[in-house]
Design a protein around this motif. Structure first.
Motif, PDB file in Angstrom:
ATOM      1  N   GLU A  69      36.145  -1.832  40.322  1.00 56.49           N
ATOM      2  CA  GLU A  69      34.974  -1.253  39.660  1.00 56.49           C
ATOM      3  C   GLU A  69      34.617  -2.015  38.390  1.00 56.49           C
ATOM      4  O   GLU A  69      33.436  -2.166  38.055  1.00 56.49           O
ATOM      5  N   ARG A  72      32.772  -5.024  39.474  1.00 60.12           N
ATOM      6  CA  ARG A  72      31.434  -4.658  39.935  1.00 60.12           C
ATOM      7  C   ARG A  72      30.502  -4.411  38.754  1.00 60.12           C
ATOM      8  O   ARG A  72      29.290  -4.645  38.833  1.00 60.12           O
ATOM      9  N   GLY A 429      32.446 -12.914  45.211  1.00 62.08           N
ATOM     10  CA  GLY A 429      31.511 -12.361  44.234  1.00 62.08           C
ATOM     11  C   GLY A 429      30.745 -13.412  43.453  1.00 62.08           C
ATOM     12  O   GLY A 429      29.856 -13.079  42.675  1.00 62.08           O
TER      13      GLY A 429
END
Length: 660
Positions: A69, A72, A429
């Motif tokens: 998280e 993110r 990512g």
């Protein structure tokens, strides 16, 4: 004080009545609760929550899930951390903490006083815990996200009984597309409520929103505007991102409010439709005058407008400015994440009369334009980045990029890609087009590495190789790229001690330590009054008279110990100016942040009638130093004037001050 206690008691009594009516008798406590809190209690009842619940389903994420998280929400974290640190300096030692949560109420990061953090752990006010309203009941974070507005939840206003020990103020953070992406919260003990906390949370969230907008639209033209010119550059300004062909790409919430339109009516429309003016003439007027503004007429009202970004690379109405494509590409690369240097901030403007600061400035000035790295030492908040920026702006690289990276504010897993850059697809990512690192962005200019003492050891080796070979290889690439940078580093640590204990490479230390300068902490500086005046003048802008400070306010500022140094002083003055009424220009004690009064109680006994320190009982040397400091303060830090007034030479005055 008695009035404050009475208000607290009355509030507590009303809450007790409200809870009894709502939870025991199932009746609406009309007039006893703010409507927003009452509506939240009703929602919580519909969620099936019980006010006496102790445990919450899915209390906290494990370490791996939390790491996911955090990654993110990487952009939100990067832009929020510096602001959270600034806020914490404002509330340090008040039994409080600063919290950042994501759009779902998941706590991402907290900074707080150790004594309160340990108590907050008991109610899961920790990173990895969710404070969504449907799990935790009425609380500032979850309720602010539901309402999409700033919220204060005081003590027993929390739906869950065991959260009554908290007083929380939160403000949602909206992304560049206008949707909430997080929330910034300030929580503390319900028995020590602070004035202005909700306003501080709201202001801090606005600053984060501004940073996010500017970071996302680095390569676009930023059209900044407000009805009042002095609000340009502040969190209250409207910002629209405009493409090179004149299309509005995005606009922030302030912008839609100022223009009186919806976001959907502005985005993907031509600039001339939204702002009722053509963009090309504005570029012609402003592109050669950085940070200047002009006045236009929109919806029948005057609007002060400022353009920021790549103005020379515009192509509007079939007209292209004469800049080669390769130059535009280089400018874009340099612009990404580049910290702009204030045009009026140089080593000369930093010199406000303090002897130790002047010595640092004189030493730095001697190496301008030379390939000698500079190491700036000093406490956190002492102005190291400001000094680095002024050093850059004073030298021959002033027109090239000034790129800053705080080595302590970025997770170890991310700092390598931030510094060295990466090729597309280098890791999970990663952006498909890749990204230049800070070193490449600083090509031709200055790279400022703040808190270099916190850089991981494995990256120290890579940095040393870059400095020796003058080449950088991005992650995932085999191609080394030549770089030309001036290096400035800063740290609050004692690097010699870090080297001795094996936490910092000795070879890198000697490579960085070309010239070392030490900035004095604010509490030891003799130019605080001049510094206060300069900051207030700059913060007030050009559209209003610079605020003046009452003698009592100045004495309070001088008496405070300033643990946050210049950063904290800057914030304190900003708060004071923000609290002035319209047309008011005199800052008094009542306008100052509350933490400045914690050392006020003992200050009168230690000061004479002039507000300077009382004459010490000590040696002749100590008395001489005191007289020299007091005289220097009365003449605004001017060494020559102080020496003339005392009837001694400048060198003798330096010796009296203990600077030789």
């Amino acid at each position: 004080m008695e009035t404050a206690h009475l208000l607290t008691d009355n509030h507590g009594h009303r809450l007790q009545q409200a809870r009894e009516l709502f939870f025991a008798h199932d009746a609406l406590p009309e007039g006893l609760l703010p409507p927003l809190i009452a509506h939240s209690w009703q929602r919580c009842r519909r969620f099936g929550l019980s006010e006496i619940e102790q445990r919450v389903p899915g209390e906290s994420l494990d370490r791996i899930a939390l790491k996911t998280e955090l990654e993110r929400n990487r952009t939100l974290l990067l832009q929020s951390r510096p602001i959270m640190e600034h806020v914490y300096e404002q509330i340090r030692d008040s039994g409080s903490m600063v919290i950042l949560a994501d759009a779902n109420g998941l706590l991402l990061e907290t900074i707080g006083d150790a004594d309160f953090v340990s108590r907050a752990d008991r109610v899961s006010l920790v990173a990895g815990a969710s404070w969504d309203e449907n799990l935790r009941g009425t609380n500032a974070i979850g309720t602010a996200l539901y309402e999409e507005s700033a919220v204060a939840v005081l003590g027993a206003e929390h739906f869950l009984q065991h959260n009554g020990l908290l007083t929380c103020c939160a403000s949602p953070i909206f992304g560049p597309d206008g949707r909430p992406i997080g929330v910034l919260d300030i929580s503390g003990d319900s028995r020590s409520r602070q004035r202005h906390t909700l306003g501080l949370a709201r202001l801090s969230a606005s600053i984060v929103e501004k940073r996010l907008f500017e970071a996302v639209h680095t390569n676009d033209i930023l059209v900044c505007f407000h009805h009042h010119a002095d609000y340009l550059g502040s969190p209250k300004e409207g910002i629209a991102a405009v493409s090179a062909d004149g299309q509005v790409i995005a606009i922030n919430r302030n912008g839609t409010e100022l223009l009186g339109i919806r976001q959907v009516d502005a985005v993907r429309r031509d600039f001339s439709i939204v702002f009722e003016n053509s963009l090309a003439p504005l570029v012609d007027r402003l592109r050669h005058k950085p940070r200047s503004s002009c006045q236009v007429r929109v919806n029948g009202r005057n609007l002060h407008l400022q353009l920021r970004g790549e103005l020379p690379a515009l192509a509007i109405a079939g007209r292209v400015y004469d800049e080669l494509p390769a130059q535009r590409t280089q400018r874009r690369t340099e612009a990404i994440a580049t910290t702009p240097t204030k045009a009026n901030l140089t080593l000369d403007t930093l010199n406000t009369g303090d002897m130790r600061l002047q010595a640092a400035i004189d030493r730095a000035r001697r190496i301008l334009g030379r390939d000698i790295p500079i190491l700036i030492q000093g406490e956190s908040g002492a102005g190291k980045e400001m000094f680095a920026s002024a050093f850059h702006a004073s030298g021959p690289r002033r027109d090239a990029p000034f790129v800053a990276l705080n080595c302590a504010s970025i997770p170890e897993t991310l700092i390598e890609s931030e510094l060295f850059g990466y090729q597309g697809g280098a890791f999970t990512g990663a952006r498909k087009e890749g990204a230049p690192g800070k070193i490449l962005q600083a090509h031709g200019g200055t790279l400022f590495l703040d808190e270099i003492g916190d850089m991981p050891l494995n990256l120290q080796a890579r940095l040393l190789r870059v400095l020796q070979e003058r080449c950088v290889t991005p992650l995932g690439s085999t191609r080394a790229l030549q770089v030309d940078i001036s290096l400035v580093c800063a740290t609050h640590r004692k690097l010699r001690e870090e080297v001795a204990r094996g936490a910092f490479r000795e070879d890198l230390y000697y490579r960085l330590n070309g010239l070392a300068v030490t900035l004095p902490p604010l509490r030891e500086r003799t130019d605080i009054r001049i510094l206060v005046d300069k900051i207030a003048t700059a913060e007030a802008g050009t559209a209003m008279d610079a605020p003046r400070f009452s003698e009592a306010a100045l004495q309070t500022i001088e008496a405070y110990h300033w643990p946050g140094n210049i950063r904290q002083l800057f914030n304190a003055i900003r708060v004071a100016i923000a609290l002035l009424d319209e047309g008011e220009t005199l800052i008094e004690e009542r306008h100052l942040p509350e933490e400045l009064f914690e050392s006020k109680a003992d200050s009168p006994a230690s000061r004479d009638e002039s507000g300077a320190p009382a004459m010490p009982d000590g040696s002749l040397e100590e008395i001489g130093r005191h007289v020299a400091q007091r005289t220097l303060a009365t003449v605004g830090g001017n060494i020559s004037a102080a020496a003339r007034q005392l009837g001694i030479s400048r060198n003798t005055l330096y010796r009296k001050l203990g600077r030789l």
